[in-house]
Design an enzyme around this catalytic site. Sequence first.
Site, PDB file in Angstrom:
ATOM      1  N   ASN A 199       0.839  -1.193   0.000  1.00 28.04           N
ATOM      2  CA  ASN A 199       0.000   0.000   0.000  1.00 28.04           C
ATOM      3  C   ASN A 199       0.880   1.252   0.000  1.00 28.04           C
ATOM      4  OD1 ASN A 199      -2.375   1.572   0.168  1.00 28.04           O
ATOM      5  ND2 ASN A 199      -2.189   1.701   2.395  1.00 28.04           N
ATOM      6  N   ASP A 235      -3.778  -3.846  10.875  1.00 29.87           N
ATOM      7  CA  ASP A 235      -3.568  -2.550  11.518  1.00 29.87           C
ATOM      8  C   ASP A 235      -3.439  -1.494  10.432  1.00 29.87           C
ATOM      9  OD1 ASP A 235      -3.539  -3.627  14.127  1.00 29.87           O
ATOM     10  OD2 ASP A 235      -1.435  -4.219  13.862  1.00 29.87           O
ATOM     11  N   LEU A 236      -4.427  -0.634  10.302  1.00 30.70           N
ATOM     12  CA  LEU A 236      -4.505   0.318   9.205  1.00 30.70           C
ATOM     13  C   LEU A 236      -3.258   1.180   9.111  1.00 30.70           C
ATOM     14  CD1 LEU A 236      -6.212   1.538   6.926  1.00 30.70           C
ATOM     15  CD2 LEU A 236      -7.186   3.110   8.623  1.00 30.70           C
ATOM     16  N   ASP A 237      -2.611   1.124   7.941  1.00 31.16           N
ATOM     17  CA  ASP A 237      -1.433   1.950   7.633  1.00 31.16           C
ATOM     18  C   ASP A 237      -0.284   1.746   8.617  1.00 31.16           C
ATOM     19  OD1 ASP A 237      -2.721   2.999   5.441  1.00 31.16           O
ATOM     20  OD2 ASP A 237      -3.407   4.795   6.477  1.00 31.16           O
ATOM     21  N   GLU A 238      -0.221   0.585   9.250  1.00 30.43           N
ATOM     22  CA  GLU A 238       0.839   0.331  10.223  1.00 30.43           C
ATOM     23  C   GLU A 238       1.617  -0.939   9.905  1.00 30.43           C
ATOM     24  OE1 GLU A 238      -0.436   0.530  14.258  1.00 30.43           O
ATOM     25  OE2 GLU A 238      -1.525   2.410  14.002  1.00 30.43           O
TER      26      GLU A 238
END
Length: 293
Positions: A199, A235-238
């Site tokens: 991403n 874990d969103l954007d992690e």
Amino acid sequence: MSIALSDTSTTAAHRYVMTFVCEDRPGIVHAITGAIVAVDGNIAESRQFESGDSHRFYMRVEIVTAASLEEVRTALAEVIDRFGLEATIDRVGRPLRTLILTSTATHCVNDLLYQASTGNLAIEVPLVLGNHETPARFAEFHGVPFEHRPVTSAEEKAAFEDRVREAIVEHDVELVVLARYMQILSPELCADLAGRCINIHHSFLPGFKGANPYRQAYARGVKQIGATAHFVTTDLDEGPIIEQEVIRVDHTRSPRELMALGQDTEVRTLRQAVGLFAQSRVLLDGSRTIVFR
């Protein structure tokens, strides 16, 4: 033990890239290089690393040999078994079959398709899936099939993700890239794509979330903007970070200029991350990555 293989080349000299991951212990490098010598292989590039946190060993090797891929595999089989290696063997430069997911922003998907079409990026894109029709013209220009499937409800989201799974099997996809695909993947799909979904998102200092992040950045007078490419996790954007880039800006930049600079940074960062992955230079070490440049 796991080992991934590609088709052999028809030329007299073959160039292969190999990666190895295992618990660190003495003798690993000696055993691997011994197997390479056994097939008259010449080491063209070699990098290795021992993680002090996980105590795991990571190695990437490129070799040149007249041996076939099956002969190289046979030579390495005993070493792989003895050390419990997670191993991959591939032909250097083989385009990685890549599925691209995208939304309305087209700068990243357009760049990936262009770089693939010119041979600057070792990926082959059999399909672009979008939840908006905007990117269709770019896929058409580059001769890549495009499918539009709206995601405006839970049912449509589930159908979109089912299509992603179908496309992966249908096209033997090895990598999924979220080229500014502005939807959160379900935990189930994140698990299905673990270690093979990249991403890209903007990364401001300080960070801004929600709508119009560049206007928020302008209002706060940021001095640095950038982008982060990472593996997708629940874990969103992690997820584990593969590549980052930051550039300096100042008070003279308008919101439109900040967006243009930010999007250009996103393009470069995503291209670099995908290229590193396609070259077998990115290995996972828990919540971080080992990147052999």
